[in-house]
Design a protein around this motif. Structure first.
Motif, PDB file in Angstrom:
ATOM      1  N   ASN A  86       0.856  -1.182   0.000  1.00 44.39           N
ATOM      2  CA  ASN A  86       0.000   0.000   0.000  1.00 44.39           C
ATOM      3  C   ASN A  86       0.895   1.237   0.000  1.00 44.39           C
ATOM      4  OD1 ASN A  86      -1.692   2.178   0.663  1.00 44.39           O
ATOM      5  ND2 ASN A  86      -3.158   0.784   1.597  1.00 44.39           N
ATOM      6  N   TYR A  87       1.034   1.849  -1.172  1.00 47.41           N
ATOM      7  CA  TYR A  87       1.910   3.005  -1.313  1.00 47.41           C
ATOM      8  C   TYR A  87       1.425   4.198  -0.496  1.00 47.41           C
ATOM      9  CZ  TYR A  87       4.036   0.453  -5.205  1.00 47.41           C
ATOM     10  OH  TYR A  87       4.682  -0.474  -5.963  1.00 47.41           O
ATOM     11  N   PHE A  88       0.123   4.287  -0.286  1.00 47.88           N
ATOM     12  CA  PHE A  88      -0.411   5.386   0.516  1.00 47.88           C
ATOM     13  C   PHE A  88       0.064   5.256   1.964  1.00 47.88           C
ATOM     14  CE2 PHE A  88      -3.444   4.870  -2.980  1.00 47.88           C
ATOM     15  CZ  PHE A  88      -3.370   6.149  -3.525  1.00 47.88           C
ATOM     16  N   THR A  89       0.077   4.043   2.468  1.00 47.24           N
ATOM     17  CA  THR A  89       0.548   3.795   3.832  1.00 47.24           C
ATOM     18  C   THR A  89       2.047   4.052   3.933  1.00 47.24           C
ATOM     19  OG1 THR A  89      -1.173   2.126   4.163  1.00 47.24           O
ATOM     20  CG2 THR A  89       0.689   2.071   5.666  1.00 47.24           C
ATOM     21  N   ILE A  90       2.793   3.640   2.938  1.00 44.38           N
ATOM     22  CA  ILE A  90       4.248   3.829   2.944  1.00 44.38           C
ATOM     23  C   ILE A  90       4.595   5.314   3.047  1.00 44.38           C
ATOM     24  CG2 ILE A  90       6.357   3.652   1.545  1.00 44.38           C
ATOM     25  CD1 ILE A  90       5.208   0.951   0.518  1.00 44.38           C
ATOM     26  N   LEU A  91       3.891   6.156   2.275  1.00 51.38           N
ATOM     27  CA  LEU A  91       4.182   7.595   2.301  1.00 51.38           C
ATOM     28  C   LEU A  91       3.389   8.337   3.362  1.00 51.38           C
ATOM     29  CD1 LEU A  91       4.520   8.571  -1.482  1.00 51.38           C
ATOM     30  CD2 LEU A  91       6.310   8.078   0.175  1.00 51.38           C
ATOM     31  N   GLY A  92       2.409   7.663   3.960  1.00 53.14           N
ATOM     32  CA  GLY A  92       1.606   8.320   4.994  1.00 53.14           C
ATOM     33  C   GLY A  92       0.665   9.362   4.442  1.00 53.14           C
ATOM     34  N   VAL A  93       0.106   9.087   3.261  1.00 49.11           N
ATOM     35  CA  VAL A  93      -0.821  10.019   2.621  1.00 49.11           C
ATOM     36  C   VAL A  93      -2.125   9.299   2.298  1.00 49.11           C
ATOM     37  CG1 VAL A  93       1.042  11.425   1.632  1.00 49.11           C
ATOM     38  CG2 VAL A  93       0.099   9.545   0.299  1.00 49.11           C
ATOM     39  N   ASP A 123       2.687  10.292 -10.305  1.00 46.84           N
ATOM     40  CA  ASP A 123       2.241  10.265 -11.704  1.00 46.84           C
ATOM     41  C   ASP A 123       0.731  10.024 -11.698  1.00 46.84           C
ATOM     42  OD1 ASP A 123       1.347   8.961 -14.181  1.00 46.84           O
ATOM     43  OD2 ASP A 123       3.466   8.931 -14.742  1.00 46.84           O
ATOM     44  N   SER A 124      -0.040  11.020 -12.120  1.00 46.72           N
ATOM     45  CA  SER A 124      -1.498  10.924 -11.987  1.00 46.72           C
ATOM     46  C   SER A 124      -2.088   9.721 -12.724  1.00 46.72           C
ATOM     47  CB  SER A 124      -2.176  12.220 -12.436  1.00 46.72           C
ATOM     48  OG  SER A 124      -1.828  12.537 -13.756  1.00 46.72           O
ATOM     49  N   LYS A 125      -1.566   9.396 -13.887  1.00 44.55           N
ATOM     50  CA  LYS A 125      -2.072   8.239 -14.635  1.00 44.55           C
ATOM     51  C   LYS A 125      -1.747   6.932 -13.902  1.00 44.55           C
ATOM     52  CE  LYS A 125      -2.175   8.063 -19.254  1.00 44.55           C
ATOM     53  NZ  LYS A 125      -1.666   7.977 -20.639  1.00 44.55           N
ATOM     54  N   ALA A 126      -0.507   6.806 -13.447  1.00 48.55           N
ATOM     55  CA  ALA A 126      -0.091   5.600 -12.715  1.00 48.55           C
ATOM     56  C   ALA A 126      -0.843   5.487 -11.386  1.00 48.55           C
ATOM     57  CB  ALA A 126       1.411   5.628 -12.465  1.00 48.55           C
ATOM     58  N   LYS A 127      -1.103   6.628 -10.747  1.00 44.37           N
ATOM     59  CA  LYS A 127      -1.831   6.639  -9.475  1.00 44.37           C
ATOM     60  C   LYS A 127      -3.254   6.116  -9.658  1.00 44.37           C
ATOM     61  CE  LYS A 127      -3.357   9.789  -5.817  1.00 44.37           C
ATOM     62  NZ  LYS A 127      -3.369  11.190  -5.363  1.00 44.37           N
ATOM     63  N   LYS A 181      10.722   5.233  -2.571  1.00 45.83           N
ATOM     64  CA  LYS A 181      10.925   5.697  -3.952  1.00 45.83           C
ATOM     65  C   LYS A 181       9.900   5.073  -4.900  1.00 45.83           C
ATOM     66  CE  LYS A 181      14.250   6.446  -7.602  1.00 45.83           C
ATOM     67  NZ  LYS A 181      13.150   6.860  -8.429  1.00 45.83           N
ATOM     68  N   GLU A 182       9.657   3.785  -4.737  1.00 35.86           N
ATOM     69  CA  GLU A 182       8.670   3.090  -5.574  1.00 35.86           C
ATOM     70  C   GLU A 182       7.279   3.698  -5.368  1.00 35.86           C
ATOM     71  OE1 GLU A 182       6.827  -1.394  -6.053  1.00 35.86           O
ATOM     72  OE2 GLU A 182       8.804  -1.157  -5.151  1.00 35.86           O
ATOM     73  N   ALA A 183       6.925   3.957  -4.125  1.00 35.01           N
ATOM     74  CA  ALA A 183       5.628   4.568  -3.828  1.00 35.01           C
ATOM     75  C   ALA A 183       5.535   5.955  -4.462  1.00 35.01           C
ATOM     76  CB  ALA A 183       5.415   4.667  -2.321  1.00 35.01           C
ATOM     77  N   ILE A 243      -4.733   2.807  -7.881  1.00 35.04           N
ATOM     78  CA  ILE A 243      -5.941   2.830  -7.045  1.00 35.04           C
ATOM     79  C   ILE A 243      -6.936   1.792  -7.541  1.00 35.04           C
ATOM     80  CG2 ILE A 243      -7.955   4.210  -6.399  1.00 35.04           C
ATOM     81  CD1 ILE A 243      -6.066   6.648  -6.285  1.00 35.04           C
ATOM     82  N   LYS A 244      -7.074   1.688  -8.843  1.00 36.92           N
ATOM     83  CA  LYS A 244      -7.973   0.693  -9.435  1.00 36.92           C
ATOM     84  C   LYS A 244      -7.529  -0.722  -9.063  1.00 36.92           C
ATOM     85  CE  LYS A 244      -9.475  -0.836 -13.978  1.00 36.92           C
ATOM     86  NZ  LYS A 244      -9.276  -0.645 -15.414  1.00 36.92           N
ATOM     87  N   ASP A 245      -6.245  -0.996  -9.201  1.00 32.69           N
ATOM     88  CA  ASP A 245      -5.702  -2.313  -8.854  1.00 32.69           C
ATOM     89  C   ASP A 245      -5.836  -2.589  -7.355  1.00 32.69           C
ATOM     90  OD1 ASP A 245      -5.016  -2.665 -11.491  1.00 32.69           O
ATOM     91  OD2 ASP A 245      -2.876  -2.247 -11.191  1.00 32.69           O
ATOM     92  N   LEU A 246      -5.582  -1.583  -6.549  1.00 39.79           N
ATOM     93  CA  LEU A 246      -5.665  -1.732  -5.104  1.00 39.79           C
ATOM     94  C   LEU A 246      -7.099  -2.039  -4.667  1.00 39.79           C
ATOM     95  CD1 LEU A 246      -3.911  -1.512  -2.531  1.00 39.79           C
ATOM     96  CD2 LEU A 246      -4.595   0.884  -2.393  1.00 39.79           C
ATOM     97  N   ALA A 247      -8.045  -1.382  -5.297  1.00 36.62           N
ATOM     98  CA  ALA A 247      -9.454  -1.591  -4.949  1.00 36.62           C
ATOM     99  C   ALA A 247      -9.918  -2.997  -5.324  1.00 36.62           C
ATOM    100  CB  ALA A 247     -10.322  -0.548  -5.636  1.00 36.62           C
TER     101      ALA A 247
END
Length: 92
Positions: free
Chosen positions: A3-10, A60-64, A52-54, A68-72
């Motif tokens: 979970n990249y959001f958890t890694i960056l705390g956002v 990148d808005s497209k990658a984000k 760095k990976e997160a 999010i789609k994959d995470l969901a």
């Protein structure tokens, strides 16, 4: 999947500028060059690579959006990730 959001705390709604701020703060804290003499150098290096990976994905808005789609679509059994996702849904 990490979970990249958890890694960056956002959160999922965080702007790219705030993602960048979180990245800079964490990258500075965990950069392996700052901890070369530490017995935990490998740990710092691993954490830095995760950060760095997160950042690469969430800045990148497209990658984000794709992430999010994959995470969901992923079913997760990690209680911390589940709690974070539930919390994000409650506040958004």
């Amino acid at each position: 999947m990490e979970n990249y959001f958890t890694i960056l705390g956002v959160s999922k709604k965080t702007s790219i500028e705030e993602v960048k701020k979180a990245y800079r703060l964490l990258a500075s804290k965990y950069h392996p060059d700052k901890h070369q003499d530490s017995e935990f150098t490998k740990t710092y290096e691993t954490k830095f690579n995760q950060i760095k990976e997160a950042y690469d994905i969430l800045s990148d808005s497209k990658a984000k959006k794709e992430y999010i789609k994959d995470l969901a679509s992923e079913i997760t059994m990690d209680p911390k990730s589940v709690a974070t996702e539930v919390w994000d849904k409650i506040i958004t």
